[in-house]
Write a protein that holds these residues in place. Structure first.
Motif, PDB file in Angstrom:
ATOM      1  N   GLN A 611      19.664 -18.060   5.246  1.00 39.34           N
ATOM      2  CA  GLN A 611      18.798 -17.025   4.701  1.00 39.34           C
ATOM      3  C   GLN A 611      18.261 -17.419   3.329  1.00 39.34           C
ATOM      4  OE1 GLN A 611      20.505 -13.088   5.069  1.00 39.34           O
ATOM      5  NE2 GLN A 611      21.233 -13.472   7.166  1.00 39.34           N
ATOM      6  N   ARG A 612      19.104 -18.115   2.562  1.00 40.76           N
ATOM      7  CA  ARG A 612      18.655 -18.578   1.247  1.00 40.76           C
ATOM      8  C   ARG A 612      17.532 -19.595   1.388  1.00 40.76           C
ATOM      9  NH1 ARG A 612      23.401 -20.308  -0.411  1.00 40.76           N
ATOM     10  NH2 ARG A 612      23.061 -22.554  -0.564  1.00 40.76           N
ATOM     11  N   HIS A 613      17.673 -20.526   2.321  1.00 43.66           N
ATOM     12  CA  HIS A 613      16.659 -21.553   2.524  1.00 43.66           C
ATOM     13  C   HIS A 613      15.378 -20.976   3.112  1.00 43.66           C
ATOM     14  CE1 HIS A 613      19.571 -25.247   2.461  1.00 43.66           C
ATOM     15  NE2 HIS A 613      19.433 -24.652   1.287  1.00 43.66           N
ATOM     16  N   LEU A 614      15.499 -20.014   4.008  1.00 48.07           N
ATOM     17  CA  LEU A 614      14.294 -19.398   4.577  1.00 48.07           C
ATOM     18  C   LEU A 614      13.462 -18.735   3.491  1.00 48.07           C
ATOM     19  CD1 LEU A 614      15.637 -17.872   7.943  1.00 48.07           C
ATOM     20  CD2 LEU A 614      14.155 -19.879   7.645  1.00 48.07           C
ATOM     21  N   ARG A 615      14.117 -18.112   2.542  1.00 50.58           N
ATOM     22  CA  ARG A 615      13.376 -17.492   1.432  1.00 50.58           C
ATOM     23  C   ARG A 615      12.666 -18.567   0.612  1.00 50.58           C
ATOM     24  NH1 ARG A 615      18.209 -14.275   1.302  1.00 50.58           N
ATOM     25  NH2 ARG A 615      17.740 -12.124   1.950  1.00 50.58           N
ATOM     26  N   LEU A 616      13.360 -19.674   0.354  1.00 50.15           N
ATOM     27  CA  LEU A 616      12.747 -20.762  -0.412  1.00 50.15           C
ATOM     28  C   LEU A 616      11.593 -21.406   0.351  1.00 50.15           C
ATOM     29  CD1 LEU A 616      15.978 -22.430  -1.857  1.00 50.15           C
ATOM     30  CD2 LEU A 616      14.256 -21.146  -3.143  1.00 50.15           C
ATOM     31  N   LEU A 617      11.621 -21.321   1.664  1.00 52.72           N
ATOM     32  CA  LEU A 617      10.553 -21.870   2.494  1.00 52.72           C
ATOM     33  C   LEU A 617       9.383 -20.905   2.667  1.00 52.72           C
ATOM     34  CD1 LEU A 617      12.809 -23.580   5.180  1.00 52.72           C
ATOM     35  CD2 LEU A 617      11.231 -24.759   3.629  1.00 52.72           C
ATOM     36  N   GLY A 618       9.476 -19.724   2.057  1.00 53.96           N
ATOM     37  CA  GLY A 618       8.357 -18.794   2.069  1.00 53.96           C
ATOM     38  C   GLY A 618       8.500 -17.614   3.005  1.00 53.96           C
ATOM     39  N   TYR A 619       9.587 -17.493   3.707  1.00 49.54           N
ATOM     40  CA  TYR A 619       9.785 -16.357   4.611  1.00 49.54           C
ATOM     41  C   TYR A 619      10.275 -15.136   3.832  1.00 49.54           C
ATOM     42  CZ  TYR A 619       9.417 -19.380   8.736  1.00 49.54           C
ATOM     43  OH  TYR A 619       8.969 -20.235   9.715  1.00 49.54           O
ATOM     44  N   GLU A 620       9.884 -13.979   4.308  1.00 45.06           N
ATOM     45  CA  GLU A 620      10.500 -12.737   3.851  1.00 45.06           C
ATOM     46  C   GLU A 620      11.666 -12.462   4.797  1.00 45.06           C
ATOM     47  OE1 GLU A 620       7.870  -9.419   3.338  1.00 45.06           O
ATOM     48  OE2 GLU A 620       6.232 -10.690   2.597  1.00 45.06           O
ATOM     49  N   VAL A 621      12.843 -12.558   4.267  1.00 47.08           N
ATOM     50  CA  VAL A 621      14.024 -12.424   5.116  1.00 47.08           C
ATOM     51  C   VAL A 621      14.479 -10.971   5.123  1.00 47.08           C
ATOM     52  CG1 VAL A 621      16.417 -13.123   5.458  1.00 47.08           C
ATOM     53  CG2 VAL A 621      14.728 -14.803   4.677  1.00 47.08           C
ATOM     54  N   VAL A 622      14.603 -10.427   6.328  1.00 47.52           N
ATOM     55  CA  VAL A 622      15.103  -9.060   6.510  1.00 47.52           C
ATOM     56  C   VAL A 622      16.380  -9.152   7.340  1.00 47.52           C
ATOM     57  CG1 VAL A 622      14.668  -6.765   7.449  1.00 47.52           C
ATOM     58  CG2 VAL A 622      12.801  -8.063   6.381  1.00 47.52           C
ATOM     59  N   GLN A 623      17.473  -8.739   6.750  1.00 49.05           N
ATOM     60  CA  GLN A 623      18.754  -8.804   7.454  1.00 49.05           C
ATOM     61  C   GLN A 623      18.979  -7.532   8.244  1.00 49.05           C
ATOM     62  OE1 GLN A 623      22.247  -8.930   4.988  1.00 49.05           O
ATOM     63  NE2 GLN A 623      23.539  -9.783   6.601  1.00 49.05           N
ATOM     64  N   ILE A 624      19.323  -7.707   9.518  1.00 51.59           N
ATOM     65  CA  ILE A 624      19.673  -6.579  10.397  1.00 51.59           C
ATOM     66  C   ILE A 624      21.147  -6.735  10.759  1.00 51.59           C
ATOM     67  CG2 ILE A 624      19.085  -5.306  12.488  1.00 51.59           C
ATOM     68  CD1 ILE A 624      16.759  -5.538  10.575  1.00 51.59           C
ATOM     69  N   PRO A 625      22.064  -6.228   9.919  1.00 53.85           N
ATOM     70  CA  PRO A 625      23.499  -6.410  10.192  1.00 53.85           C
ATOM     71  C   PRO A 625      23.999  -5.418  11.244  1.00 53.85           C
ATOM     72  CG  PRO A 625      23.213  -5.202   8.153  1.00 53.85           C
ATOM     73  CD  PRO A 625      21.822  -5.526   8.651  1.00 53.85           C
TER      74      PRO A 625
END
Length: 655
Positions: A611-625
């Motif tokens: 999730q940390r890397h996806l954010r750095l790659l430009g994604y908006e990360v939404v966690q669905i726990p």
């Protein structure tokens, strides 16, 4: 029981033909085997005995005078060893003498001290004599064999003892006979010698006559296994005699001895599974009586014997072990933890007890115990902050005592379970110091696992990456099992990606493309298929058409997305297949229970770095726990939840 005495008597010169003959004969009989012993068939060894005119008394002499006298006694008489309990047929004074003998014996640490001590005695029982042989084997034998062959085998006291054990084996007690046999095997006495033949023949005769107790049978079984291995024919006879006995009347000590004997002699236990099934059933009824030591021994035996079908016994022993945690020795606790891991059993009360014990004991615990506790927590996904904090503090103080494997086992769980302890600064400074000093001591795969786990919690080993990415190190990885398999190349690629995204200042060697994977290896069990299906159903209810999102999508950045939604500049949802005019990419991480530490909302390190890397790659990360969605009953409620979670403002659909 036989009594052995020492008195002065007429001196016999070793230069006489008779005495030289005896010495030469004994020297041959006590020949030392300096390598691998050749297994002998104990059932076919011929017993060669010399005949004496007076069998109750004979002599052996060399420099000093040694007289040995045997007093015949029934082989079934109870003989007390140091530490045994029970009533004795002997007088209290003799019993005290024997007890004092073993106390003194156990305080001696060289064969010379033992021989001097034996020479000072007027009389001793065969149990004491065999105990002396055992103590000699303990202090004089190491992994390379007998440390001082001449000093032991040529000693007149040792040879006199062996002389009497050989020629009066029929008068020995069971304990004296079998203890002597075990000691002589450990001392590498030739199994073809007359001494060993005599003892083995006598043991076999008593076995056939049914004169051996459970304890005796176990001792004999271990001795035969040492001599011949698991193919010894007499082992089957021993097991048959055990099966004939009334197991329900066995004491916990006897049960433990049988487990240990089977563990040492029959491998996985398949050959004697009927005996094990009965033994497991009987043990289940006495679990509550087991001491910490016996509990750990039985669990260790069940692991070694692969008794995966003995589920009720395993569960009972694991639950029983909870109350013993403060009283286990380090080795015993290691065996118990290994059993929990092997059988896949979990016990919340066990974790609670560990949390109470480890912080209080961390500075006195052995490295092996500390590392096993951390391995247990890691494999069970147990994030216990009291344990992890204590281990971090203890590691800073005592890390120099740890082996490289133990260091890795202690540090890796912090990354795997995604936890940074309060003492993290000191912890990783200590780790860096160790790596600088002992880097070459780490096995390649151990070092890679260790450094990869550090990256998971944003501790970047930039000083050591040139080594990791060097062709020589990669060749070392490839040369050792498991080689450069998918797991290893995933770790290497993730290390490279982490440095690229999170350490832009790094200018060292890069990971060559041929060592990079196209997609990270993810555990199939990490994806909660049922939860993903519910989220997709909620999205379909919300977005009306399946075309507006994609699932389980591979990316050019090695990661696989659970769900991706594309938006244009105005915030409209675009069809998943559209590749142009994409302004925002939303990555939904549908995190089931397997992506969290057990009984916790703490993400595992692998998911956290993703999730940390996806954010750095430009994604908006939404966690669905899972814990936010599991109580929602229908698609409409899930859709409402997703609307609030993903689209904080009004969204539209692109036509």
């Amino acid at each position: 029981m036989a009594l052995i005495s020492r008195k002065s008597f007429q001196f016999y010169s070793s230069s006489t033909p008779a005495s030289r003959s005896i010495l030469m004969t004994l020297s041959k009989r006590l020949s030392f085997i300096s390598g691998q012993r050749k297994p002998q068939n104990c059932s076919s060894i011929a017993m060669r005995m010399l005949c004496f005119k007076d069998k109750s008394q004979y002599m052996f002499c060399r420099k000093n005078h040694v007289q040995l006298r045997i007093q015949s006694l029934s082989v079934n008489e109870t003989v007390h060893l140091c530490g045994d309990t029970g009533s004795s047929a002997k007088s209290n004074n003799v019993w005290m003498d024997e007890q004092q003998f073993f106390q003194k014996l156990n305080s001696l640490f060289t064969s010379k001290e033992i021989f001097d001590f034996l020479s000072s005695l007027e009389i001793m029982s065969d149990t004491m004599a065999s105990g002396a042989l055992q103590r000699i084997s303990e202090v004089e034998v190491d992994d390379n064999g007998l440390k001082n062959p001449e000093g032991v085998l040529e000693n007149e006291v040792f040879r006199a003892l062996c002389f009497q054990f050989e020629f009066e084996s029929s008068k020995l007690s069971n304990t004296g006979l079998l203890n002597a046999l075990q000691a002589l095997i450990k001392l590498r006495i030739d199994p073809r010698s007359m001494l060993m033949a005599s003892l083995l023949s006598e043991a076999q005769e008593r076995l056939v006559k049914g004169q051996l107790t459970v304890k005796n049978l176990c001792a004999l079984g271990e001795s035969l296994f040492e001599l011949e291995g698991p193919s010894c024919a007499m082992l089957e006879q021993i097991v048959n005699h055990m099966q004939e006995k009334d197991m329900e009347k066995w004491t916990p000590r006897e049960i433990v001895m049988v487990y240990k004997m089977l563990q040492g002699t029959v491998g996985e236990g398949k050959q004697y599974q009927d005996l094990l099934n009965r033994l497991n059933s009987v043990t289940l009824t006495i679990v509550s009586q087991l001491s910490p030591k016996f509990t750990s021994i039985i669990l260790n035996s069940l692991v070694a014997l692969h008794q995966t079908q003995a589920v009720p016994l395993v569960i009972a022993l694991c639950r029983h072990s909870v109350k013993h945690i403060p009283y286990f020795t380090g080795d015993e606790l290691v065996d118990v933890l290994e059993a929990f891991l092997y059988f896949g059993h979990s016990e919340q009360t066990f974790t609670v007890a560990l949390e109470a014990h480890v912080p209080k004991s961390i500075f006195t615990m052995q490295p092996q115990t500390v590392s096993k506790v951390m391995q247990y927590c890691c494999q069970k996904r147990i994030l216990s902050k009291p344990i992890f904090n204590a281990v971090a503090e203890g590691f800073v103080s005592d890390a120099d005592r740890f082996t490289t494997d133990q260091i890795a086992m202690c540090i890796m769980p912090f990354g795997t379970l995604n936890y940074v302890p309060p003492s993290a600064s000191a912890l990783f400074r200590k780790l860096e110091t160790i790596l600088h000093a002992r880097l070459s001591h780490f096995q390649p795969h151990t070092l890679l696992n260790l450094l990869h786990s550090c990256v998971l919690i944003q501790r970047y080993p930039v000083n050591f990456l040139p080594k990791i990415f060097s062709p020589y190190f990669l060749q070392q990885l490839q040369a050792q099992p498991p080689g450069l398999d998918r797991t290893v190349t995933t770790q290497l690629t993730q290390l490279f990606l982490a440095v690229t995204l999170e350490c832009p200042f790094y200018e060292g060697p890069k990971l060559l493309p041929k060592y990079q994977v196209k997609a990270f290896l993810t555990s199939q069990s990490s994806l909660d298929v049922h939860l993903l299906k519910r989220v997709k159903a909620g999205l379909l209810y919300l977005l009306k058409k399946r075309m507006y999102f994609s699932s389980e999508l591979s990316t050019p950045y090695f990661y696989t997305l659970d769900i991706e939604i594309k938006l244009d500049e105005e915030g409209f949802v675009l069809p998943a297949a559209q590749c142009e005019e994409i302004h925002r990419r939303i990555a939904l991480c549908v995190d089931g229970q397997n992506r969290f530490c057990i009984n916790s909302h703490n993400l595992l390190g692998e998911e956290a770095i993703k999730q940390r890397h996806l954010r750095l790659l430009g994604y908006e990360v939404v966690q669905i726990p899972f814990f936010e969605i599991e109580s929602l009953q229908n698609c409409r409620k899930i859709a409402e939840y997703l609307h609030k979670k993903i689209f904080s403002h009004t969204y539209g659909l692109s036509c």
